[in-house]
Design a protein around this motif. Structure first.
Motif, mmCIF file in Angstrom:
data_model
loop_
_atom_site.group_PDB
_atom_site.id
_atom_site.type_symbol
_atom_site.label_atom_id
_atom_site.label_comp_id
_atom_site.label_asym_id
_atom_site.label_seq_id
_atom_site.Cartn_x
_atom_site.Cartn_y
_atom_site.Cartn_z
ATOM 1 N N ARG B 268 37.773 104.772 64.555
ATOM 2 C CA ARG B 268 37.413 104.029 65.068
ATOM 3 C C ARG B 268 36.501 103.001 65.550
ATOM 4 N NH1 ARG B 268 36.158 107.231 70.352
ATOM 5 N NH2 ARG B 268 38.249 105.843 70.631
ATOM 6 N N ARG B 348 35.228 115.086 67.730
ATOM 7 C CA ARG B 348 35.605 115.318 66.085
ATOM 8 C C ARG B 348 33.983 114.146 66.196
ATOM 9 N NH1 ARG B 348 40.168 115.306 62.500
ATOM 10 N NH2 ARG B 348 40.364 116.740 63.423
ATOM 11 N N TRP B 357 22.953 113.477 61.067
ATOM 12 C CA TRP B 357 21.807 113.975 61.499
ATOM 13 C C TRP B 357 21.015 115.367 60.382
ATOM 14 C CZ3 TRP B 357 18.285 111.264 63.181
ATOM 15 C CH2 TRP B 357 18.239 110.321 63.385
ATOM 16 N N ILE B 361 18.380 115.217 57.569
ATOM 17 C CA ILE B 361 17.207 115.898 58.177
ATOM 18 C C ILE B 361 16.883 116.642 56.412
ATOM 19 C CG2 ILE B 361 16.246 117.863 59.267
ATOM 20 C CD1 ILE B 361 17.582 116.748 62.046
ATOM 21 N N MET B 364 15.101 114.607 54.327
ATOM 22 C CA MET B 364 13.855 113.940 54.436
ATOM 23 C C MET B 364 12.826 116.070 54.405
ATOM 24 S SD MET B 364 13.686 111.932 58.104
ATOM 25 C CE MET B 364 14.449 112.688 59.445
ATOM 26 N N LEU B 365 13.778 116.659 54.592
ATOM 27 C CA LEU B 365 12.768 118.358 54.067
ATOM 28 C C LEU B 365 12.351 117.928 52.735
ATOM 29 C CD1 LEU B 365 14.432 120.788 57.021
ATOM 30 C CD2 LEU B 365 11.768 120.295 56.561
ATOM 31 N N PHE B 368 10.266 115.654 51.937
ATOM 32 C CA PHE B 368 8.691 115.770 52.170
ATOM 33 C C PHE B 368 8.811 117.037 51.285
ATOM 34 C CE2 PHE B 368 5.171 116.630 54.942
ATOM 35 C CZ PHE B 368 5.522 118.048 55.279
ATOM 36 N N ARG B 393 13.523 128.915 53.355
ATOM 37 C CA ARG B 393 12.653 129.123 55.160
ATOM 38 C C ARG B 393 13.122 127.791 55.680
ATOM 39 N NH1 ARG B 393 7.619 128.465 58.525
ATOM 40 N NH2 ARG B 393 6.348 129.817 56.845
ATOM 41 N N TRP B 394 13.167 126.198 55.024
ATOM 42 C CA TRP B 394 13.758 125.826 56.091
ATOM 43 C C TRP B 394 15.636 125.294 55.842
ATOM 44 C CZ3 TRP B 394 11.738 124.308 60.348
ATOM 45 C CH2 TRP B 394 10.562 124.482 60.473
ATOM 46 N N PRO B 410 36.502 120.358 61.975
ATOM 47 C CA PRO B 410 38.205 119.403 61.992
ATOM 48 C C PRO B 410 39.040 119.965 63.461
ATOM 49 C CG PRO B 410 37.146 120.543 59.716
ATOM 50 C CD PRO B 410 36.519 120.512 60.846
ATOM 51 N N ARG B 415 37.746 111.570 70.926
ATOM 52 C CA ARG B 415 37.156 111.537 71.762
ATOM 53 C C ARG B 415 36.929 112.525 72.839
ATOM 54 N NH1 ARG B 415 40.096 106.751 74.911
ATOM 55 N NH2 ARG B 415 37.842 106.906 76.335
#
Lengths: 219, 662, 138
Positions: B268, B348, B357, B361, B364-365, B368, B393-394, B410, B415
């Motif tokens: 797309r 989707r 995301w 994340i 990044m964790l 960190f 824990r995270w 899936p 759209r």
């Protein structure tokens, strides 16, 4: 992922490192082919000689000599590939170009577009895409494929003009330039619209996203 | 030989510099000759690195101890196999190995794509050459593997640490290196696309297989690391959130996101900025990971030791990478405009964005947590560490979300998904998952994270089965064959999709294995001769400690009789091995009894030969073997997805002509 | 374009807040201070009750084990400062006289109490390429 260039040292020292990886190159197909064939044969001969000469010494020596010869051959090819283009300027232009891109690029893109069409149809059969969206996606892909196939079969953008001109000269000289010019003279396309396939690319596009011809700047 | 080696490294540096200059100049001036010459130089550099590799291996094989690196990692008694593989055993050699791999991969990538993506090639060569220049520079001025002793060389080497003399330690680093180095290729193509302005999806198509193969080797390296930690290190677990483990995990996370996100761009024309960001970040993380483990910035089990100069060189390089890459992204932002915007959150595309995301994340964790000690020391003067509790824990909830997305994405439509879509797709999997949950609760399972994991595993497995079933039915309708042929044909025709589903199935099984941690049992006992101890349904008895020797090492073996629910299962032999010349670093030989349901894991850390007593650590690891099995499925799925276009053409067969044919 | 900038701005803000929140929650529990023996012994009272990773060297001939148990008592020193340590459990192979150790645990008036599986010891010989610290539950 096919063959790997460069070779790790291995026992036996047979398989000439140079053989299948080398693309044919340089001045004319025949000459290039012969050159690397010779090199491959020469390397194998040298390695065989090396093995014979070092028979009786520890296997380490045998392997080392074979590897040394093989890697030297590789380096020789590398040096050749580096210096040849500078020395023989017109040697390398063997690949067929259509417009700004190679035929291979167009072929591949055509295949990928057709595969995308199949995937979209499968998605629709699996009810993962609405009919309206399907029509829109497939329509776009199909026009792109058509543009690509036209380019591939026609031998390049601008082919239509060439045919028109040729046709006109065969039909009659006097009318030729005028009719050729007239038939070729289409209304100036709006900025961003591809002259070849008509797709709208936006004002900052340099290449048409549907058929790949240059837009925007002078083609 | 050593001076030849050093010379070769310097020559390679010059050659790559030329390749970079020639390619860029050739591209800018439109000179095909310069570009061809640059490409030739690129191949030449690979050839020279092959010679350099041969030289160092030869030095190992011939016991050339005048070279410090060889003396450090080899000795007379070391088996030939380990002598050769010591090439990448230490820091300097591993950097050379990196350069060698990258030169080989780069040459292959350029060769394969020289016609299809001609416009990108000059900049691909330039970018890869630039990376190589950094590593070669580092070797030449700072960490030369060919450095010799200035005085008389020692007569024998120090030898490879016996802990490293096993098959995992031979495969694990190269596998990780292949994964790391391989990620440079997509990065180079991505940057070339930006620089030349060809920001459509052609560069994505060029790098798809490279990314998948690199991802596979990263996965392999990580899993081998887990197996090694489990079997050799002897603490009963397989992942400790150690900085080097994390260094391998970070690019894996973003590479996974990238692999999925490209599908949206291809389909797309969206997420172009995402894809650029992900490919740059993945490459950056491979360099960062290398930096972390080599500069001593984060102390760890694996750290190669403190090295300031190295740290500075890497820091400069990483800053250059970030500025250069994201600078070009910003410059080309107008070209990266999406063709469409997101229409609905229940689509989707949205699922893929969520996937991007969540994986970012997660990365990044982990980053960190790994850099926390360094950051805290820099900011407050106190060096604080975070351990496995923080990460677990995270990462546990994040892992569960990713697992859920694996099932949900899936099934969603492109759209927007209508309510009818959702009901149709999700009904059976959700029902199945609920049934499984009820079953587990009835069985008395109370660990919430593991229970939720089981439910999600059931859900995702059901979605995969449903996809296979429905796809098979579609194809059956279209071709008129039977269900089995149709399903096989389906997988072969839609290799990327169904190979991907098989990979997901592998992931589900691995998560099943991870969930078993919630039911782990771990106890330590001190047993006199003949004394017994009990842990859950197992009973162990000390039947004595024996000493044997095989020339290379002395082996102290404990004999432990094992009973399950009273029935005798057999004898297990946890041991300690003391290698000659390394008696101060004995290895722990774990005894493991494996079944599909659990592992019984015994370690004998201490013993007394006089009174035949032993201290024994007994661990029960439920479901752990599903991790290794799941990984095997993952490899299978990736293999299917990687198959080239023309494989299995005979099985693809007949589809009616209203569908497009190539 | 403005809407895009706003979206990017909000996303960044959310991320930064999340990071800050994470940092705060991590700092308030679960973290351990990495300290050398002499740093702690300057003012032992200040460190009572805090999770520590204590770095030092095992004092020669100080390792005592209660017979028939896994209870250990030993001394750890660094740069002249010494502290008593107690531990119950399995110790790694590399735990012996003069080993460099990192001990996870808490300090109190009676000495340093090491957590289960909290003994990490480095090889007494030079730093190895890949195996530095060894210990159960690394």
């Amino acid at each position: 992922m096919a063959r790997k260039r460069g070779e790790k040292p291995h026992r036996g020292g047979r398989a000439a490192a140079s053989a299948p990886d080398m693309p044919s190159h340089a001045s004319g197909e025949i000459a290039g082919l012969q050159a690397w064939h010779l090199l491959a044969l020469g390397t194998m001969a040298a390695m065989t000689a090396g093995v014979f000469l070092t028979t009786g010494t520890p296997i380490v020596n045998v392997v080392s000599v074979s590897v040394a010869i093989a890697t030297t051959a590789l380096v020789a090819i590398g040096i050749y590939r580096t210096l040849m283009p500078l020395v023989m300027p017109d040697a390398s232009e063997q690949t067929e170009m259509l417009g700004g891109r190679t035929r291979a690029a167009f072929e591949r893109e055509k295949m990928l577009v057709l595969r995308s069409i199949k995937e979209v149809e499968f998605d629709r059969a699996m009810r993962k895409i609405s009919d309206a969206d399907y029509q829109e996606m497939v329509g776009r892909l199909r026009s792109r494929a058509a543009g690509l196939m036209r380019t591939l079969d026609g031998g390049g953008p601008g082919y239509r003009e060439l045919i028109e001109r040729d046709l006109a000269t065969r039909l009659g000289t006097a009318q030729a330039p005028a009719s050729a010019a007239a038939s070729v003279e289409q209304p100036r396309p709006a900025p961003g619209v591809c002259p070849e396939c008509g797709a709208d690319n936006g004002t900052d596009a340099r290449f048409c996203k549907a058929c790949g011809t240059r837009v925007g700047e002078a083609s | 030989m050593a001076s030849l080696g050093s010379f070769l490294l310097m020559a390679t540096f010059v050659i790559f510099a030329y390749a970079l200059a020639a390619s860029v100049a050739g591209a800018r001036r439109g000179s095909r000759q310069l570009v061809e010459s640059g490409v030739g130089a690129f191949y030449l550099a690979a050839a020279v690195m092959t010679v350099a590799s041969a030289v160092i291996v030869q030095a190992f094989v011939t016991d050339n101890y005048s070279i410090k690196y060889v003396q450090r990692y080899s000795d007379q008694l070391q088996p030939m196999f380990y002598k050769i593989t010591s090439y990448w055993g230490g820091l300097d050699g591993s950097i050379m190995f990196w350069v060698f791999l990258l030169s080989a991969f780069g040459s292959l990538a350029v060769y394969v794509n020289r016609d299809r993506h001609r416009e990108l090639i000059p900049y691909v060569v330039a970018i890869i050459s630039g990376v190589q220049l950094f590593f070669l520079f580092m070797m030449i001025v700072h960490k030369n593997p060919f450095e010799t002793f200035l005085v008389q060389a020692p007569k024998d080497g120090q030898g490879l640490n016996p802990l490293l003399q096993n098959i995992y330690m031979v495969i694990h680093p190269p596998s990780l290196y292949i994964g790391f180095v391989g990620m440079t290729i997509p990065f180079a193509f991505g940057m070339a696309a930006l620089i030349t302005g060809h920001t459509d999806d052609s560069w994505l198509r060029a790098v798809r297989r490279w990314t998948m193969v690199s991802w596979l080797f990263l996965s392999l390296g990580l899993t081998l690391g887990m197996i090694w930690a489990y079997e050799e290190l002897g603490w009963g677990g397989y992942w400790g959130w150690d900085p080097v483990e994390n260094a391998g995990l970070l690019p894996w996370l973003t590479a996974t996101a990238f692999l999925h996100s490209v599908i949206v761009q291809e389909r797309r024309g969206m997420l172009k900025v995402w894809n650029m960001t992900l490919v740059i970040t993945t490459f950056f993380l491979t360099i960062f990971g290398t930096f972390m483990t080599r500069s001593g910035v984060v102390q760890s089990v694996h750290a190669f030791g403190e090295d300031r100069a190295l740290a500075w060189m890497f820091t400069v390089f990483m800053v250059v990478i970030l500025v250069f890459s994201f600078g070009w992204v910003i410059k080309r932002l107008p070209m990266l405009k999406p063709r469409y915007e997101l229409d609905s959150w229940i689509s989707r595309e949205a699922a893929f964005v969520a996937n991007n995301w969540i994986l970012l994340i997660a990365a990044m964790l982990v980053l960190f947590g790994t850099m926390f000690p360094t950051l805290s020391e820099a900011l407050t003067g106190n060096r604080l560490t975070v351990g496995p509790p923080f990460f677990n824990r995270w990462m546990a909830p994040i892992g569960l979300i990713i697992l859920a997305l694996t099932g949900v994405a899936p099934l969603l439509a492109w759209r927007r998904s209508t309510l009818a879509n959702l009901l149709d797709s999700f009904l059976w999997p959700v029902v199945f998952a609920l049934a499984v949950s009820v079953g587990f609760v009835a069985l008395g399972v109370r660990v919430w994270s593991s229970g939720l994991c089981f439910a999600l595993c059931a859900f995702v497995a059901a979605t995969i089965v449903q996809e296979f079933h429905r796809g098979g039915m579609v194809r059956k309708e279209a071709t008129g064959t039977d269900a089995v042929t149709a399903t096989i044909g389906l997988v072969m025709r839609e290799r990327r999709r169904y190979g991907g589903y098989i990979v997901h199935l592998g992931i589900v099984l691995m998560f099943l294995g991870f969930a078993g941690e919630g039911f782990k049992a771990d106890e330590q006992f001190l047993l006199k001769m003949g004394q017994e101890a009990t842990l859950r349904h197992f009973k162990v008895r000390n039947d004595g400690v024996q000493v044997t020797d095989d020339g290379q090492k002395q082996m102290v073996t404990g004999r432990v009789a094992v009973f399950e629910n009273g029935k005798r299962l057999g004898t297990m032999y946890p041991a300690r091995w003391f290698f000659r010349k390394h008696e101060q670093q004995p290895t722990t030989e774990v005894a493991i009894r494996r079944t599909a349901g659990e592992d019984l894991y015994l370690v004998m850390p201490a013993y007394d030969l006089k009174d035949q007593s032993m201290s024994l650590q007994v661990v029960i690891n439920p479901l752990i073997n599903w991790i290794w099995f799941g990984f095997g499925i993952l490899v299978l799925g990736t293999g299917i997805a990687l198959l080239p276009e023309r494989a299995f053409a005979f099985a693809l067969g007949r589809v009616p002509s209203e569908t497009a044919t190539p | 374009m403005k809407q895009k900038a706003v979206k990017v701005g909000i996303t960044s803000l959310v991320l930064i807040l999340a990071l800050a929140g994470l940092m705060y929650s991590t700092l308030s529990e679960g973290t351990e201070y990495y300290k050398h023996v002499e740093e702690v012994m300057v003012d032992p009272g200040a460190w009572h009750g805090k999770n520590l990773q204590l770095h030092g060297y095992v004092v020669k001939d100080s390792i005592l084990r209660k017979p028939d148990t896994l209870e250990y008592r030993f001394k750890v020193q660094n740069k002249g400062a010494v502290v008593d340590a107690t531990y119950t459990g399995i110790v790694p192979d590399t735990f012996k006289d003069d080993s460099e150790v990192v001990l996870k645990g808490k300090l109190d008036a009676r000495g340093f109490h090491v957590d289960p599986n909290g003994v990490m010891a480095k090889c007494p010989s030079k730093y190895e390429a890949k195996k530095g610290l060894t210990g159960p539950g690394a």
